[in-house]
Design a protein around this motif. Structure first.
Motif, PDB file in Angstrom:
ATOM      1  N   ARG A 273       0.818  -1.205   0.000  1.00 13.15           N
ATOM      2  CA  ARG A 273       0.000   0.000   0.000  1.00 13.15           C
ATOM      3  C   ARG A 273       0.859   1.265   0.000  1.00 13.15           C
ATOM      4  NH1 ARG A 273      -4.833  -1.358   4.397  1.00 13.15           N
ATOM      5  NH2 ARG A 273      -5.733  -3.119   3.258  1.00 13.15           N
ATOM      6  N   ASP A 274       2.048   1.171   0.566  1.00 11.68           N
ATOM      7  CA  ASP A 274       2.917   2.336   0.694  1.00 11.68           C
ATOM      8  C   ASP A 274       4.011   2.244  -0.359  1.00 11.68           C
ATOM      9  OD1 ASP A 274       4.750   4.311   1.478  1.00 11.68           O
ATOM     10  OD2 ASP A 274       4.263   4.071   3.601  1.00 11.68           O
ATOM     11  N   GLU A 275       4.056   3.204  -1.263  1.00 13.27           N
ATOM     12  CA  GLU A 275       5.020   3.158  -2.364  1.00 13.27           C
ATOM     13  C   GLU A 275       6.463   3.235  -1.873  1.00 13.27           C
ATOM     14  OE1 GLU A 275       4.964   7.911  -3.563  1.00 13.27           O
ATOM     15  OE2 GLU A 275       3.968   6.427  -4.846  1.00 13.27           O
ATOM     16  N   ARG A 276       6.666   3.701  -0.634  1.00 15.45           N
ATOM     17  CA  ARG A 276       8.036   3.737  -0.102  1.00 15.45           C
ATOM     18  C   ARG A 276       8.644   2.352  -0.047  1.00 15.45           C
ATOM     19  NH1 ARG A 276       7.580   6.295   5.626  1.00 15.45           N
ATOM     20  NH2 ARG A 276       5.717   4.938   5.581  1.00 15.45           N
ATOM     21  N   TYR A 277       7.809   1.345   0.060  1.00 17.73           N
ATOM     22  CA  TYR A 277       8.301  -0.021   0.208  1.00 17.73           C
ATOM     23  C   TYR A 277       8.078  -0.855  -1.046  1.00 17.73           C
ATOM     24  CZ  TYR A 277       7.976   1.767   4.940  1.00 17.73           C
ATOM     25  OH  TYR A 277       8.087   2.557   6.056  1.00 17.73           O
ATOM     26  N   GLY A 278       7.796  -0.157  -2.147  1.00 19.88           N
ATOM     27  CA  GLY A 278       7.546  -0.860  -3.392  1.00 19.88           C
ATOM     28  C   GLY A 278       8.708  -1.725  -3.835  1.00 19.88           C
ATOM     29  N   ARG A 279       9.948  -1.245  -3.625  1.00 18.66           N
ATOM     30  CA  ARG A 279      11.121  -2.022  -4.038  1.00 18.66           C
ATOM     31  C   ARG A 279      11.170  -3.387  -3.363  1.00 18.66           C
ATOM     32  NH1 ARG A 279      15.402   0.948  -6.398  1.00 18.66           N
ATOM     33  NH2 ARG A 279      15.087   3.205  -6.391  1.00 18.66           N
ATOM     34  N   LEU A 280      10.679  -3.450  -2.136  1.00 19.40           N
ATOM     35  CA  LEU A 280      10.751  -4.703  -1.389  1.00 19.40           C
ATOM     36  C   LEU A 280       9.882  -5.792  -2.008  1.00 19.40           C
ATOM     37  CD1 LEU A 280      10.597  -3.319   2.266  1.00 19.40           C
ATOM     38  CD2 LEU A 280      12.623  -3.962   0.943  1.00 19.40           C
ATOM     39  N   PHE A 281       8.934  -5.394  -2.852  1.00 20.77           N
ATOM     40  CA  PHE A 281       8.003  -6.355  -3.429  1.00 20.77           C
ATOM     41  C   PHE A 281       8.189  -6.511  -4.939  1.00 20.77           C
ATOM     42  CE2 PHE A 281       6.324  -4.997   0.593  1.00 20.77           C
ATOM     43  CZ  PHE A 281       5.934  -6.197   1.172  1.00 20.77           C
ATOM     44  N   GLN A 282       9.368  -6.107  -5.418  1.00 16.14           N
ATOM     45  CA  GLN A 282       9.701  -6.328  -6.816  1.00 16.14           C
ATOM     46  C   GLN A 282      10.160  -7.771  -7.028  1.00 16.14           C
ATOM     47  OE1 GLN A 282      12.801  -3.415  -7.199  1.00 16.14           O
ATOM     48  NE2 GLN A 282      11.429  -1.835  -8.005  1.00 16.14           N
ATOM     49  N   GLN A 283       9.901  -8.269  -8.238  1.00 18.71           N
ATOM     50  CA  GLN A 283      10.398  -9.596  -8.601  1.00 18.71           C
ATOM     51  C   GLN A 283      11.912  -9.542  -8.837  1.00 18.71           C
ATOM     52  OE1 GLN A 283       8.232 -10.996 -12.033  1.00 18.71           O
ATOM     53  NE2 GLN A 283       6.394 -11.492 -10.831  1.00 18.71           N
ATOM     54  N   VAL A 284      12.569 -10.667  -8.568  1.00 22.73           N
ATOM     55  CA  VAL A 284      14.011 -10.773  -8.779  1.00 22.73           C
ATOM     56  C   VAL A 284      14.301 -12.115  -9.458  1.00 22.73           C
ATOM     57  CG1 VAL A 284      16.300 -10.769  -7.719  1.00 22.73           C
ATOM     58  CG2 VAL A 284      14.444  -9.434  -6.676  1.00 22.73           C
ATOM     59  N   ARG A 285      15.044 -12.053 -10.554  1.00 31.25           N
ATOM     60  CA  ARG A 285      15.436 -13.292 -11.229  1.00 31.25           C
ATOM     61  C   ARG A 285      16.662 -13.894 -10.535  1.00 31.25           C
ATOM     62  NH1 ARG A 285      14.668 -16.497 -15.291  1.00 31.25           N
ATOM     63  NH2 ARG A 285      12.904 -15.261 -16.053  1.00 31.25           N
ATOM     64  N   ILE A 286      16.582 -15.208 -10.332  1.00 25.12           N
ATOM     65  CA  ILE A 286      17.694 -15.969  -9.755  1.00 25.12           C
ATOM     66  C   ILE A 286      17.977 -17.126 -10.704  1.00 25.12           C
ATOM     67  CG2 ILE A 286      18.609 -17.070  -7.690  1.00 25.12           C
ATOM     68  CD1 ILE A 286      16.140 -16.083  -6.193  1.00 25.12           C
ATOM     69  N   GLY A 287      18.925 -16.945 -11.612  1.00 25.22           N
ATOM     70  CA  GLY A 287      19.188 -17.991 -12.584  1.00 25.22           C
ATOM     71  C   GLY A 287      17.916 -18.324 -13.352  1.00 25.22           C
TER      72      GLY A 287
END
Length: 695
Positions: free
Chosen positions: A17-31
């Motif tokens: 809900r808080d855009e300040r923490y949007g980075r924490l919920f980004q997808q990350v590729r691992i191999g």
């Protein structure tokens, strides 16, 4: 009734809900895999064996449900030479083990999280006595983690090296075959790959010793084999200590050089610190380290790799997490203890219900308890009970109909846990009374001792819940008698009156009173009296510690801050030896000595006199020590007088006053740790109105 934010089944559907923490919920590729967000549930031991896999599966599954995109197992051994009763009992030595571990994979996949398995070989840190096998190591050098193992290992010959490497690769293939998404190769904490990497352990003169490249060969060949076997199907992680701290460790600059050597074989680096001899740097107890302490070293990984990096730091502050990701210090927020304290940490942060987050207090009770086979937590009483009792951290039974009114007497950890659990269940008529003007019980004063303020989170979290769930009300400055309870009108009465420290010192040998050890005297005090303002005469104090844990040594430091000269006396073989299991004992002993204090282990207090005490050491030798005052840390005694008086009231009179149930909880039953006290209160609170809580 549920008290957590709305649950989406898949971790992929979590939106902050808080855009300040949007980075924490980004997808990350691992191999070849993609993690749904940046929350990585780090590997940690639970103490459960393969025949308890239902408990492991349920425990890890709740983490996936709570929003962790990657959920690791604890340490999984694949070689009987690597067993150690102190550490996990999980294994992957054959197809039967592989089939057993399927339950863990399915529990994690149920919420679309990635399932990771940590494959480990302890090397010289093993203690495989139950199999009558030798530990294995690159050289016959005893490991430096003597708390865990004192074995003298066998020097691995070429056949041993090839067999262990082949078994590691086979275990990785089996993990892939049963559905694990990530294979995490454990090369940290002083285990076998680190023993090959460090000159402290590795004195070989063949191709696996000498230069750093040669010492890295053992790990490199494992990674080459794993990537060749399964690299197209799963992500390959390496749990790697960038700084081990101490003689048995790889210095950070050399560790980074190893990262450069092996980076092409690795999809994600799971960064750790410390070794078995320096576990405090891995477990970072709050008494010694602030949140995020390890970032000082973790951020250096960027000097050697562009691959995703996982870092731990006892993270609970969302702003610190967001800064660590935004700055590039980390790609994943790794957490063991914060996720034990609150498995739903990611979902609660996303939903913006920060007051409901159970913040880890950094006491490391989890580390102490898992070694005894029952994982526990000071903040989360459902930890370890997900399968055994069917408890869920965020789902509670609805209140019975009709709903009873409840009176809870005592607002320490147990009383607060009981009252807030009822409020979360949906009870609306709960009064929590205490004789003091603020809640906290013994934590009111314990959190004022040097460095222990984070323990106050046990109280602060539950105070916040009282505001979030208005069904429970705190009533301060109220001391209750039997008549008061009878007149109060509550249908359920719960005694949470705690267990203060004994005011009369008794002998550790025969439980008879020690002459002069009476806290009614001016020169003797209990911990509570001292923190509540009782002044001891003079400046020379003896702390007599029969607990052997944190209280005595923490009080000694509190006194030293006020210019007292302190000697800690204990009948045990080491001062504050129990605190070693929390990774703080050695540091606290060193601090006391550095501040001018002295330590007397294996020593009895036999008499307290004006101006001095008489002590008895080894072989019964007695000595007189100058002491203006004595602090008695003898034993805690349940304050159960009110409970016993109520239990003696005629049942007809209780019924006439509307009382249908009387319970006692926590320390009022028997003195225990914060974790066990909170657990007992939670157990009874779950069952009020549904079954007999005494069962």
């Amino acid at each position: 009734m549920s008290s957590h934010p709305a649950r989406d089944r898949s971790v992929r559907d979590i939106v902050p809900r808080d855009e300040r923490y949007g980075r924490l919920f980004q997808q990350v590729r691992i191999g070849p895999k993609v993690a749904a967000n940046r929350f990585w549930s780090s590997p940690y031991a639970t103490g459960w064996r393969m025949d308890q896999i239902d408990r492991e599966a349920a425990h890890r599954g709740v983490r996936a449900e709570g929003g962790w995109a990657v959920v690791n197992t604890g340490e999984v051994a694949f070689d009987p030479h690597s067993r150690n009763a102190w550490l996990d009992g999980l294994e992957l030595s054959g197809e039967n083990d592989a089939r057993t571990l399927v339950g863990v994979v399915e529990a994690v996949h149920a919420y679309d999280a990635l399932a990771a398995i940590e494959l480990v070989h302890l090397g010289a840190a093993a203690d495989p006595k139950q199999d009558r096998l030798p530990a294995l190591a690159p050289s016959q050098m005893q490991g430096n983690g003597l708390f865990f193992s004192q074995a003298i290992p066998k020097t691995m010959d070429a056949d041993d090296i090839r067999r262990v490497q082949a078994d590691w690769i086979t275990a990785a293939r089996r993990a892939r075959d049963v559905g694990f998404d990530i294979v995490n190769i454990h090369a940290a904490h002083g285990y076998l790959p680190v023993q090959f990497l460090t000159a402290y352990h590795n004195r070989r003169t063949d191709g696996y010793g000498g230069s750093l490249a040669n010492r890295a060969r053992f790990l490199r060949e494992i990674l080459e084999g794993v990537r060749r076997e399964i690299g197209d199907d799963v992500a390959i992680a390496v749990r790697f200590a960038i700084e081990g701290h101490g003689n048995g460790a790889l210095p950070a600059d050399e560790a980074l050089e190893v990262v450069r050597m092996l980076d092409h074989l690795v999809d994600v680096w799971d960064v750790a610190q410390g070794g078995l001899a320096t576990t405090e740097y891995d477990l970072t107890p709050s008494r010694l380290f602030p949140e995020g302490f390890s970032l000082t070293w973790t951020r250096r990984m960027r000097e050697a790799t562009g691959k995703p990096v996982v870092g731990t730091g006892r993270f609970t502050d969302p702003d610190l997490m967001a800064r660590a990701v935004a700055s590039g210090d980390l790609d994943f927020i790794g957490a063991a203890r914060p996720g034990i304290a609150d498995p739903f940490l990611p979902r609660k942060l996303a939903a913006g219900v920060y007051a409901q987050v159970r913040e880890c207090i950094g006491a490391n009770h989890c580390a102490r308890s898992q070694a005894r086979g029952q994982l526990g937590c000071s903040q989360n009483p459902t930890t370890g009970e997900e399968a055994r009792r069917g408890w869920h951290p965020e789902r509670l039974p609805s209140p019975p109909e009709p709903e009873p009114s409840v009176l809870v007497i005592g607002a320490g950890p147990a009383g607060l846990e009981f009252a807030t659990t009822l409020a979360r269940r949906g009870f609306s008529l709960v009064h929590l009374v205490d004789e003091h003007d603020e809640p906290g019980g013994y934590l009111r004063w314990f959190r004022r001792l040097p460095g222990f303020a984070p323990w106050g989170r046990v109280i602060e979290h539950r105070e916040a819940l009282l505001k979030e769930f208005p069904g429970a009300t705190f009533v301060p400055n109220t001391r209750m008698s039997v008549d008061d309870v009878l007149e109060y009108g509550a249908e359920v009465v719960v005694l949470a009156t705690g267990a203060p420290w004994a005011k009369i010192g008794v002998s550790f040998v025969d439980n008879e009173p020690i002459p002069g050890a009476d806290a009614a005297l001016a020169n003797v005090a209990t911990p509570e009296q001292l923190l509540d303002g009782k002044a001891l005469p003079g400046k020379r104090v003896v702390v007599y510690d029969c607990e052997g844990d944190l209280t005595g040594i923490a009080l000694a430091q509190w006194l030293q801050q006020r210019d007292y000269t302190v000697e800690i006396v204990t009948p045990f073989g080491q001062v504050a030896g129990q605190a070693d299991q929390d990774n703080v004992g050695p540091a606290l002993r060193a601090e006391v000595i550095a501040a001018g204090g002295s330590l007397s282990a294996a020593t009895l207090l036999v008499r307290v006199c004006p101006g001095h005490v008489v002590l008895e050491g080894e072989a019964g030798v007695r000595r007189s020590v100058p002491a203006d005052g004595v602090v008695l840390v003898i034993r805690r005694e349940s304050d159960d007088e009110l409970y016993r008086e109520l239990a003696a009231v005629d049942p007809a009179r209780l019924r006439a006053n509307g009382i249908g149930e009387i319970h006692r909880i926590g320390d009022c039953v028997a003195p225990a740790s914060v974790a066990d006290t909170v657990f007992d209160a939670h157990r009874v609170a779950r069952e009020v109105g549904s079954k007999d809580p005494s069962e």
